[in-house]
Design a protein around this motif. Sequence first.
Motif, short mmCIF file in Angstrom:
data_model
loop_
_atom_site.label_atom_id
_atom_site.label_comp_id
_atom_site.label_asym_id
_atom_site.label_seq_id
_atom_site.Cartn_x
_atom_site.Cartn_y
_atom_site.Cartn_z
N ALA A 155 32.34 72.29 24.46
CA ALA A 155 31.51 71.92 24.77
C ALA A 155 30.24 73.01 24.21
CB ALA A 155 30.72 70.25 24.92
N THR A 156 30.82 73.60 25.94
CA THR A 156 29.80 75.36 25.58
C THR A 156 30.18 75.77 24.93
OG1 THR A 156 31.08 76.33 27.14
CG2 THR A 156 29.62 74.25 28.98
N ASN A 157 31.13 75.60 24.20
CA ASN A 157 31.71 77.08 22.81
C ASN A 157 30.48 77.26 21.71
OD1 ASN A 157 33.37 78.37 21.26
ND2 ASN A 157 34.51 78.45 22.74
N PRO A 158 30.35 78.14 21.11
CA PRO A 158 29.65 78.28 20.04
C PRO A 158 30.03 77.38 18.89
CG PRO A 158 29.05 80.04 20.90
CD PRO A 158 30.33 79.30 22.19
N SER A 159 31.48 77.50 19.14
CA SER A 159 32.06 76.99 17.70
C SER A 159 32.18 75.18 18.11
CB SER A 159 33.94 77.76 17.82
OG SER A 159 33.39 79.01 17.25
N LEU A 160 32.04 75.00 18.70
CA LEU A 160 32.15 73.44 19.40
C LEU A 160 30.73 72.94 18.45
CD1 LEU A 160 32.42 70.25 20.87
CD2 LEU A 160 34.75 71.46 20.36
N VAL A 161 30.96 71.87 17.29
CA VAL A 161 30.04 71.59 16.94
C VAL A 161 30.30 70.31 16.98
CG1 VAL A 161 29.49 73.71 15.07
CG2 VAL A 161 31.00 71.66 15.43
N SER A 162 30.92 69.58 17.64
CA SER A 162 30.55 67.55 17.74
C SER A 162 31.75 67.57 18.58
CB SER A 162 30.84 67.30 16.15
OG SER A 162 31.13 65.96 16.70
N LEU A 163 31.30 66.18 19.31
CA LEU A 163 32.54 65.37 20.12
C LEU A 163 33.44 64.52 19.19
CD1 LEU A 163 30.57 65.03 23.08
CD2 LEU A 163 32.42 66.93 22.97
N GLY A 164 34.46 63.90 19.35
CA GLY A 164 35.74 63.13 18.45
C GLY A 164 36.41 64.15 18.34
N GLU A 165 37.32 63.17 17.51
CA GLU A 165 37.43 62.29 16.80
C GLU A 165 37.83 61.83 17.90
OE1 GLU A 165 40.08 59.83 13.51
OE2 GLU A 165 40.76 62.72 14.12
N CYS A 166 36.89 60.34 17.64
CA CYS A 166 37.40 59.21 18.71
C CYS A 166 37.30 57.53 18.41
CB CYS A 166 36.68 59.23 20.09
SG CYS A 166 34.78 59.58 20.17
N GLY A 167 37.20 56.56 18.41
CA GLY A 167 37.00 55.30 18.37
C GLY A 167 37.98 54.06 18.18
N LEU A 168 38.79 53.79 17.65
CA LEU A 168 39.14 52.44 17.70
C LEU A 168 39.95 52.02 16.17
CD1 LEU A 168 36.71 49.43 18.96
CD2 LEU A 168 38.29 50.84 20.70
N ASP A 169 41.09 52.17 16.65
CA ASP A 169 42.07 52.08 15.74
C ASP A 169 43.16 50.63 15.89
OD1 ASP A 169 44.54 51.83 13.54
OD2 ASP A 169 43.58 53.95 13.50
N TYR A 170 42.51 49.55 15.15
CA TYR A 170 43.51 48.49 15.78
C TYR A 170 44.81 48.47 14.22
CZ TYR A 170 41.02 47.13 18.55
OH TYR A 170 39.45 46.60 20.19
N PHE A 171 44.38 48.80 13.24
CA PHE A 171 45.57 49.12 12.34
C PHE A 171 47.05 49.97 12.95
CE2 PHE A 171 47.55 51.03 8.80
CZ PHE A 171 47.85 50.37 7.95
N ARG A 172 47.50 50.94 14.05
CA ARG A 172 48.65 50.99 14.23
C ARG A 172 48.66 50.41 15.18
NH1 ARG A 172 51.61 53.64 10.16
NH2 ARG A 172 49.89 55.02 8.63
N ASP A 173 47.42 50.52 16.06
CA ASP A 173 47.80 50.15 17.50
C ASP A 173 48.58 50.60 18.35
OD1 ASP A 173 45.73 47.70 17.92
OD2 ASP A 173 47.61 46.42 17.37
N LEU A 174 49.00 51.82 18.41
CA LEU A 174 49.73 53.17 19.00
C LEU A 174 49.17 53.06 20.28
CD1 LEU A 174 49.92 55.90 16.31
CD2 LEU A 174 51.52 53.89 16.85
N ALA A 175 48.16 52.91 21.17
CA ALA A 175 47.36 52.66 21.83
C ALA A 175 47.13 51.22 22.08
CB ALA A 175 46.84 53.62 22.27
N PRO A 176 47.50 51.29 23.27
CA PRO A 176 46.75 48.81 24.03
C PRO A 176 44.70 49.24 23.99
CG PRO A 176 48.16 50.33 25.40
CD PRO A 176 48.30 51.07 24.37
N ARG A 177 44.58 47.80 23.12
CA ARG A 177 43.24 48.45 23.05
C ARG A 177 42.46 47.95 23.74
NH1 ARG A 177 43.22 42.61 17.83
NH2 ARG A 177 44.99 44.38 16.94
#
Length: 264
Positions: free
Chosen positions: A82-104
């Motif tokens: 996040a200290t790098n000038p080229s880094l303009v956002s955090l993410g991709e993060c969130g929730l995906d209950y369609f594939r559920d590849l990780a426990p909810r």
Amino acid sequence: MIDIGANLAHDGFDADRDAVLQRAWDAGLEAIVITGSSAESARRAVEIAHQHRGRVFATAGLHPHHAAEWDAAHEALFRELATNPSLVSLGECGLDYFRDLAPRDAQRRAFEAQLALAAELGKPLFLHQRDAHADFLAMLREHRDRLGAVCVHCFTDTRAAAEDYLALDCHIGITGWICDERRGRHLLEIVPLIPRDRLLLETDAPYLLPRTIPKALLPRDGRRNEPAFLPYVVATVARACGREAADVAHDTASNARCFFGIKP
């Protein structure tokens, strides 16, 4: 035009990444934001952005598919990036209950941690939600007043979901899903409801190749999407909104510059 979400750190671009970028510039794009969705892809996204400073930028996050991997090392890495000038956002993060590849429960823990990190660092946030609207909305709403700019990327959900995100002052990212007559037709009615200053466009390359691309122009494998195909998303969005494609391209690029803090 600005592609606000392309997975150019994907190994499917290793053989011809520079050519992919050149085709994007030739197609009229002025900038691309590379999505970081794991520790490895986030590092690579920043490296690529550094090599093409001023036109290529990066995000850094842990996708819900990898949420079970979340630990202190990921947080430390994202803080550093996040200290790098080229880094303009955090993410991709969130929730995906369609594939559920990780426990909810692991998805919710990782998402909670990244929401808190974005609030602390004051970075924009690039979010993923699929088949998890209720939990996603509740968690986002809890943190929203402490967050800066938020984009719900690759939106494919319902009108009610769009209205919920707009009520939280979120931006909405539209991909080539809208070009898919089999599953994206509902987006043609939703996109006109998105305020002009909160609409963002993306390819999500190498995924979601627009089905409106003429057969003669399709990639050799007939599948890999790339930023040069963003004009097909622009054209479909413009038709849905009853606007000129040039106006949509101009407005969404302006929105992207404001959202990510990109200088023209």
